[in-house]
Design an enzyme around this catalytic site. Structure first.
Site, mmCIF file in Angstrom:
data_model
loop_
_atom_site.group_PDB
_atom_site.id
_atom_site.type_symbol
_atom_site.label_atom_id
_atom_site.label_comp_id
_atom_site.label_asym_id
_atom_site.label_seq_id
_atom_site.Cartn_x
_atom_site.Cartn_y
_atom_site.Cartn_z
ATOM 1 N N PRO A 117 0.770 -1.390 -0.005
ATOM 2 C CA PRO A 117 -0.094 -0.111 -0.104
ATOM 3 C C PRO A 117 0.885 1.031 -0.057
ATOM 4 C CG PRO A 117 0.201 -0.996 2.070
ATOM 5 C CD PRO A 117 1.025 -1.542 1.484
ATOM 6 N N GLU A 118 0.690 2.096 -1.049
ATOM 7 C CA GLU A 118 1.081 3.367 -0.764
ATOM 8 C C GLU A 118 -0.276 4.286 -0.921
ATOM 9 O OE1 GLU A 118 3.969 4.524 -3.615
ATOM 10 O OE2 GLU A 118 4.583 2.675 -3.936
#
Length: 277
Positions: A2-3
């Site tokens: 996840p960014e």
DNA sequence: CACGACTCCTGCTGGC
DNA sequence: TGCCAGCAGGAGTCGT
């Protein structure tokens, strides 16, 4: 995985299901993630109603309350975490560490590498940002405050290369290893260039490049959410459109030169020497 | 203060 | 086919 975009897509998937929902029970199977999951959640959360699902950087904030209890669940997905809704009584898998049990379904956190975080910050929603992990977070890159003037000033003392600097969440939140490379590619800026030796003109390209890279990724991920919350960004929609990330040795889509892979601050960086200076 | 190296953990891939 | 080194989307801490 996840960014910022993946966490935002996750948030948008969670919010309609969670907001207004009543928490009936909590399961903690692997208390030790990056930090220990507070045992107190077992007592605090049952009976709580969820009022909002928010995001700060790569952290998800789930505001909860009942008589005598008010606070926010702080969740970070680390490198390998994901959240999804599963039917009640579905047996947990090997890396399913945490469950939020509601009437119709369970919100289940899986995280093989256990770099994620589940914590609790007591108090009203505004207090969540006071948590030590959140208080030091940098600017939201999709906010109006993220401007050319701001970044030019903020980066004045940063002599290191721009790419790892962009990934410093105490400066700007949410730009991880993929989108740092992608944003610099879009802006035509070399990842090796010293941050404080980048002209205002170039930052005038970088700021919108970051915004567009993140927004496009959110839009791409957002189109495929339904009952389950998106998670494996690696195979996700965005990577198919990546200009340079994970394309070492392949031709640049813009100039046809070969994409190069280097190592910066222990992380892989991808860039096109022909397009980025 | 700013920076890089190191650290946490599991799983998958590529080279032999 | 099997084994193992190296690498993977994050980020806090520590030493320089």
């Amino acid at each position: 995985m996840p960014e910022l975009p993946e966490v935002e897509v996750c948030r948008r998937g969670l919010a309609p299901e969670l907001e207004g929902a009543l928490i009936e029970a909590v399961e903690i199977r692997a208390p030790k993630l990056r930090h220990e999951i507070p045992h107190a959640l077992l007592e605090l959360l049952p009976g709580c109603r969820i009022s909002a699902v928010r995001r700060r950087g790569k952290y998800l904030l789930i505001d909860c309350s009942r008589a005598g209890v008010e606070g926010s669940l702080i969740i970070h997905l680390g490198m390998s975490g994901n959240l999804r809704f599963v039917p009640r009584h579905l047996p947990p898998g090997k890396h399913d560490h945490f469950d939020l049990v509601m009437a119709g379904q369970i919100l289940r956190l899986a995280d093989p590498r256990r770099f994620g975080v589940v914590l609790w910050q007591p108090g009203p929603p505004a207090a969540a940002e006071q948590h030590p992990l959140l208080a030091t977070q940098g600017l939201e890159p999709l906010s109006d405050a993220f401007t050319v003037d701001w970044i030019h000033a903020a980066i004045a003392k940063r002599s290191g290369p721009i790419k790892p600097t962009l990934m410093d969440s105490h400066l700007v939140v949410g730009i991880g290893n993929i989108y740092a490379s992608e944003s610099l590619f879009r802006a035509g800026i070399s990842p090796l260039r010293a941050a404080n030796r980048i002209s205002r003109t170039r930052y005038a390209r970088l700021v919108p490049a970051i915004r567009e890279t993140l927004s496009d990724a959110i839009a791409a991920g957002g189109s495929s959410i339904r009952d389950y919350v998106h998670s494996d960004g690696g195979a996700g929609c965005f990577q198919i459109q990546a200009g340079v990330y994970d394309r070492a040795g392949l031709p640049c889509l813009r100039c046809g030169g070969l994409v190069r892979q280097i190592r910066q601050a222990g992380r892989s960086t991808y860039y096109c020497p022909g397009c980025q200076h």
